[in-house]
Every structure is written in C-alpha cells, then in structure tokens.
Design a protein around this motif. Sequence first.
Motif, PDB file in Angstrom:
ATOM      1  N   ILE A 230      10.776 -16.153   9.042  1.00  0.00           N
ATOM      2  CA  ILE A 230      11.691 -17.137   9.285  1.00  0.00           C
ATOM      3  C   ILE A 230      12.148 -16.997  10.765  1.00  0.00           C
ATOM      4  O   ILE A 230      12.437 -15.874  10.343  1.00  0.00           O
ATOM      5  N   ALA A 231      12.366 -17.613  11.571  1.00  0.00           N
ATOM      6  CA  ALA A 231      13.948 -17.960  12.911  1.00  0.00           C
ATOM      7  C   ALA A 231      14.729 -18.413  12.815  1.00  0.00           C
ATOM      8  O   ALA A 231      13.768 -19.982  12.287  1.00  0.00           O
ATOM      9  N   GLY A 232      16.023 -18.149  12.572  1.00  0.00           N
ATOM     10  CA  GLY A 232      17.001 -19.766  13.411  1.00  0.00           C
ATOM     11  C   GLY A 232      18.285 -18.908  13.348  1.00  0.00           C
ATOM     12  O   GLY A 232      18.022 -17.871  13.697  1.00  0.00           O
TER      13      GLY A 232
ATOM     14  N   ASN B  67      19.634 -15.349  12.322  1.00  0.00           N
ATOM     15  CA  ASN B  67      19.292 -14.842  12.674  1.00  0.00           C
ATOM     16  C   ASN B  67      19.131 -14.091  13.553  1.00  0.00           C
ATOM     17  O   ASN B  67      17.515 -13.488  14.310  1.00  0.00           O
ATOM     18  N   SER B  68      19.424 -14.666  14.680  1.00  0.00           N
ATOM     19  CA  SER B  68      19.301 -14.916  16.093  1.00  0.00           C
ATOM     20  C   SER B  68      18.148 -15.650  16.965  1.00  0.00           C
ATOM     21  O   SER B  68      17.316 -15.347  17.205  1.00  0.00           O
ATOM     22  N   TRP B  69      17.263 -16.500  16.271  1.00  0.00           N
ATOM     23  CA  TRP B  69      16.224 -16.552  15.949  1.00  0.00           C
ATOM     24  C   TRP B  69      14.921 -16.072  16.494  1.00  0.00           C
ATOM     25  O   TRP B  69      14.024 -15.600  17.477  1.00  0.00           O
ATOM     26  N   SER B  70      14.967 -14.311  15.480  1.00  0.00           N
ATOM     27  CA  SER B  70      13.973 -13.397  15.626  1.00  0.00           C
ATOM     28  C   SER B  70      13.207 -13.817  14.434  1.00  0.00           C
ATOM     29  O   SER B  70      14.151 -13.867  13.819  1.00  0.00           O
ATOM     30  N   GLN B  71      12.241 -13.868  14.950  1.00  0.00           N
ATOM     31  CA  GLN B  71      10.888 -13.674  13.831  1.00  0.00           C
ATOM     32  C   GLN B  71      11.498 -11.817  12.519  1.00  0.00           C
ATOM     33  O   GLN B  71      11.540 -11.993  13.011  1.00  0.00           O
ATOM     34  N   GLN B  72      11.428 -13.378  11.000  1.00  0.00           N
ATOM     35  CA  GLN B  72      11.900 -11.981  10.025  1.00  0.00           C
ATOM     36  C   GLN B  72      11.035 -12.047   9.040  1.00  0.00           C
ATOM     37  O   GLN B  72      10.472 -13.559   8.549  1.00  0.00           O
ATOM     38  N   ALA B  73       9.906 -11.184   8.666  1.00  0.00           N
ATOM     39  CA  ALA B  73       8.724 -11.340   7.714  1.00  0.00           C
ATOM     40  C   ALA B  73       9.695 -11.649   6.386  1.00  0.00           C
ATOM     41  O   ALA B  73      10.600 -11.596   5.480  1.00  0.00           O
TER      42      ALA B  73
END
Length: 106
Positions: free
Chosen positions: A40-42, A45-51
């Motif tokens: 998820i990215a948004g 989380n500063s648009w960083s992909q997070q598992a």
Amino acid sequence: MYSENMKKLLLSLLALSLPILSYGVTYNVTVPSGTKACYIAGEMNSWSQQAMNKVDESHYTLEITSAMTAHKYKYCSGPSWTYVENIADNRSYSASDVVISWAAIY
C-alpha cells in the motif's frame, strides 16, 4: 447579537459539517488470484510502497497507526509503481477494498 440557542445551533451544524477523521487505520484488501504480495502506498506513508500482511491467498491487511481515514492511497502487487492496481483515481478509505486487476504482477 446571537442568542444562546442560535450559537448552540451554529456550533452543532459546524461540528456535523466537519469530516470525521480517525487516527490509526486498518486497511483490508481482497486481491486477484495469482497475487503473491500486496503493498500500500499513499499520503499516510509518503507514497512509498509498504508491505501488507497476508491473511490468506486473496486477502491482505495492515494497520498504520499514523494514518487517517482522509488519506488517499493505492495498492501495488510489488514494491514499485510498475505493479500498481488498474484504477484511475486514488482510493478513499473503505474498511474493505477490492483490487480488480494489476498493471503487472510482482
């Protein structure tokens, strides 16, 4: 100028018109068959992909304590935008999302 009842009414209307924000959001998503991972990215989380955590073959979940329901986001099947879901707009919070398809599967 305003009566006490009028002030109470105006404050009540103001409170009802404000969006309800909650901190600490749990994201749940159903993914297409064949998905091996979900990120998820948004805005949260500063648009960083997070598992995300795998629940079973088609469901993932993740609680982000700093997130608010007002944050926009997208899902990815891998750790980059190459694997983004096939939707045009960013998502608004829903307790249970569904990804229909990916641009590519990781």
